[in-house]
Enzyme design. Structure first.
Site, PDB file in Angstrom:
ATOM      1  N   HIS A  43       0.834  -1.222   0.000  1.00  0.00           N
ATOM      2  CA  HIS A  43       0.000   0.000   0.000  1.00  0.00           C
ATOM      3  C   HIS A  43       0.864   1.266   0.000  1.00  0.00           C
ATOM      4  CE1 HIS A  43      -3.348  -2.702   1.221  1.00  0.00           C
ATOM      5  NE2 HIS A  43      -2.394  -3.267   1.955  1.00  0.00           N
ATOM      6  N   SER A  58      14.876  21.744 -15.856  1.00  0.00           N
ATOM      7  CA  SER A  58      13.682  22.547 -16.092  1.00  0.00           C
ATOM      8  C   SER A  58      14.123  23.891 -16.627  1.00  0.00           C
ATOM      9  CB  SER A  58      12.922  22.724 -14.772  1.00  0.00           C
ATOM     10  OG  SER A  58      12.126  23.877 -14.825  1.00  0.00           O
ATOM     11  N   LYS A  83      15.888  21.787 -10.615  1.00  0.00           N
ATOM     12  CA  LYS A  83      15.253  20.530 -11.032  1.00  0.00           C
ATOM     13  C   LYS A  83      16.184  19.587 -11.797  1.00  0.00           C
ATOM     14  CE  LYS A  83      11.495  19.366 -10.679  1.00  0.00           C
ATOM     15  NZ  LYS A  83      10.251  19.732 -11.323  1.00  0.00           N
ATOM     16  N   GLU A 137       9.982   8.394 -16.822  1.00  0.00           N
ATOM     17  CA  GLU A 137       8.643   8.969 -17.046  1.00  0.00           C
ATOM     18  C   GLU A 137       8.139   8.648 -18.457  1.00  0.00           C
ATOM     19  OE1 GLU A 137       7.913  13.028 -14.891  1.00  0.00           O
ATOM     20  OE2 GLU A 137       9.987  12.944 -15.548  1.00  0.00           O
TER      21      GLU A 137
END
Ligand code: ARG
Length: 471
Positions: free
Chosen positions: A168, A289, A295, A302
C-alpha cells in the site's frame, strides 16, 4: 534474349493487377490504399521469402535454373540498393511486394514476371510479417537478457543493503535492495518465456496458401518452410492468409513488458524524489527545467511509463482490427502493420533505455536504511517473537499494536524502546528481543527460498545466472 520484356505491360497505369480495369485508380484512393510508406521496412523479409519461393519453383520444374538464378541475383541486387538508400519507392506500386517485384522485372525482364507463379500477395505478406516478427522477437529477447543480467549484477552487489519494503506504499517490513531488484528480474523472466512461446507458435510457414485456397502448381511447402527457418508449413490455407494472432500475441507480450517497465519506472521516479531520495540517476538520463534551476527530472523513466499506454493501445487496435473479419484475407489486415511496427520500436527503445540506465543507478544506502528505521518495519518480527515464546498470533498482534501506538506517542522506533517499556505490554519479553527488532535481524530471519535474507538473495542470483546462461 528471351529475358527481355516482350509482352505488353499492364494496361492500366503502373499496377501489376490492372488487366481488368478500364480507368486508373483515383489518385486519393491510390494513396489511401497504399501501404508502401510503412511496409517497406519488411523488404529484407520480402526478398528472403521471394528467393525461397523461386528456389521451390525451380525444384518443381516451373522455373529453369537460369531463371531462378536471375531472380535471386536480381533480388539481392535490389536489396543491396535498398540497404544503401538507392531505391525509389513508388506509391503507384502500392506496397513493398509490388515495388520490389516490379523493379525486378524492370531489371531482369520477362523472368521477373514469373516470380509470382503459384503465390499471392496474401500468403506473401503473411510470410513477410511472420519473418519480421520473428526477427524482432530475437532482438527483444536479447535486450531482455541484457537488462536481466544487469539486475543480477546489482542484486548481488546489494544483497545486504537494507531498505523498507512496502505494501500500500506504506512501510511494511525491511527487505534487501537486492531482493527488490530480483522481483524485477522475475517479471522480465516471464516476459522472456512468453516471447519464446509466441515465437514457437508463429514459426509456421503460410507460403503456398496463395490467395486463400492453395495453388494448382505442384509446389513443395515443406521446402520453402525449411528454407525460411520455419518449423513446418501451416495446416490450413484460409487460416494461413488471414491469421494475425501472432501479431496480437507479440503485442500482448510487448504490453506486459511495458507494464513491467512502467511499474519499474514508477518506483525509480519515486525513489529519485527528494521525499524518498533512495537512488541517484546519473545526469545523462535526466533533464532540467527551463524555469526551476534546481530541477533534475527523471525523464527516461517517465517517458517509459507514458509509452506503456501506447503499446497497450496497439494491442487493443490489433484485437479490434481482427474481431469482425470473415475468412479469409481482407484488406483490413494491412492495418496490422503500423501498430505492430510502432509497438516493436517502442519496446526496443524502452528496453534499450533501461539496459543502459539500470547499471548506472546509484543506491543511497544510508537513506534507504534510515527510511526502513521509520514506520515500525519490524513490528511483525516482534509478533513472531511473542508467538515463538508461546503466545497465539492474534494476541501477539494486539500486544505489538499497542507497543507501536506507544512508540508513535514517544516518537521512538520499537528497537529504541527500553526493555521495561516493552515489558509494559507483555512480561515475557526478554533481552533477546533486540536482535529480533533490528533491521539486520529482521531480514536475516527470512531465510528460506524466495525470502529476503542476504544469503537467499545471493543464492537466487546464482540460480538466475544459470538460467540465463542456458538461453
Ligand atoms: N499490402 C497488403 C497487406 O499489407 C498486401 C496484401 C494485399 N493483398 C490483396 N489481396 N490486396 O496486407
Amino acid at each position: 534474349m528471351s529475358n527481355k520484356p516482350t509482352v505488353p505491360g499492364p494496361s492500366s497505369g503502373h499496377t501489376l493487377w490492372g488487366g481488368r480495369f478500364s480507368e486508373a485508380t483515383d489518385a486519393f484512393v491510390q494513396r489511401f490504399t497504399a501501404s508502401v510508406r510503412f511496409d517497406q521496412r519488411m523488404y529484407r523479409q520480402d526478398i528472403r521469402g521471394s528467393i525461397a519461393h523461386a528456389r521451390m519453383l525451380q525444384q518443381a520444374g516451373i522455373l529453369t535454373a537460369d531463371e531462378c538464378a536471375a531472380i535471386a541475383e536480381g533480388l539481392l541486387a535490389i536489396q543491396a540498393d535498398i540497404d544503401a538508400g538507392n531505391f525509389t519507392w513508388s506509391v503507384e506500386l502500392e506496397d513493398v511486394h509490388m515495388n520490389i517485384e516490379s523493379e525486378l522485372t524492370k531489371r531482369i525482364g520477362l523472368t521477373g514476371k514469373k516470380l509470382h507463379t503459384g503465390r499471392s500477395r496474401n500468403d506473401q505478406v503473411a510470410t513477410d510479417i511472420r519473418l519480421y516478427v520473428r526477427d524482432e522477437i530475437d532482438v527483444i529477447a536479447a535486450q531482455l537478457t541484457r537488462l536481466q543480467s544487469a539486475l543480477l549484477d546489482i542484486a548481488e552487489r546489494e544483497a545486504d543493503t537494507i531498505m523498507p519494503g512496502f505494501t500500500h506504499l506504506q512501510t511494511a517490513q525491511p527487505i534487501t535492495f537486492g531482493h527488490h531488484l530480483l522481483a524485477w528480474f522475475e517479471m522480465l523472466d516471464r516476459d522472456y518465456s512468453r516471447l519464446l512461446d509466441c515465437r514457437k507458435r508463429l514459426n509456421k510457414s503460410p507460403l503456398g496458401a496463395a490467395a486463400l485456397a492453395g495453388t494448382s502448381y505442384p509446389i513443395n511447402r515443406h521446402f520453402t518452410a525449411e528454407q525460411l527457418g520455419f518449423d513446418a508449413p501451416t495446416r490450413n490455407s484460409l487460416d494461413s492468409v488471414s491469421d494475425r494472432d501472432f501479431a496480437i500475441e507479440l503485442a500482448a507480450c510487448g504490453s506486459l513488458i511495458m507494464t513491467h517497465l512502467s511499474r519499474f519506472s514508477e518506483e525509480l521516479i519515486l525513489w529519485t524524489s527528494a521525499q524518498f531520495d533512495f537512488i541517484d540517476l546519473p545526469d545523462r538520463f535526466c533533464t532540467g527545467s527551463s524555469i526551476m534551476p534546481q530541477k533534475k527530472n527523471p525523464d527516461v523513466p517517465e517517458l517509459v511509463r507514458g509509452k506503456s499506454g501506447r503499446v497497450t493501445g496497439h494491442l487493443i487496435a490489433l484485437l479490434m482490427l481482427m474481431k469482425s473479419q470473415p475468412l479469409a484475407y481482407n484488406k483490413d489486415n494491412q492495418e496490422d502493420k503500423e501498430p505492430l511496427f510502432d509497438l516493436i520500436d517502442t519496446v526496443h527503445d524502452c528496453l534499450k533505455a533501461y539496459g543502459d540506465m539500470i547499471p548506472a543507478i546509484k543506491p543511497k544506502k544510508e537513506n534507504m536504511y534510515l527510511a526502513a528505521k521509520k514506520g515500525y518495519a519490524t513490528a511483525t518480527d516482534l509478533a513472531d517473537y511473542l508467538v515463538k515464546k508461546g503466545l497465539a498470533f492474534r494476541d501477539a498482534h494486539e500486544i505489538v499494536g499497542k507497543s507501536v501506538a506507544y512508540g508513535i506517542q514517544q516518537k521512538k522506533d520499537l528497537s529504541e524502546l527500553s526493555l521495561s517499556e516493552l515489558q509494559q505490554f507483555c512480561d515475557i519479553i526478554r533481552d533477546d528481543v533486540f536482535a529480533v527488532l533490528s533491521l539486520e535481524g529482521s531480514v536475516q530471519a527470512r531465510d528460506h527460498m524466495g525470502g529476503t535474507a542476504p544469503n537467499q538473495v545471493r543464492a537466487a542470483v546464482a540460480t538466475c545466472r544459470e538460467l540465463i546462461a542456458m538461453r
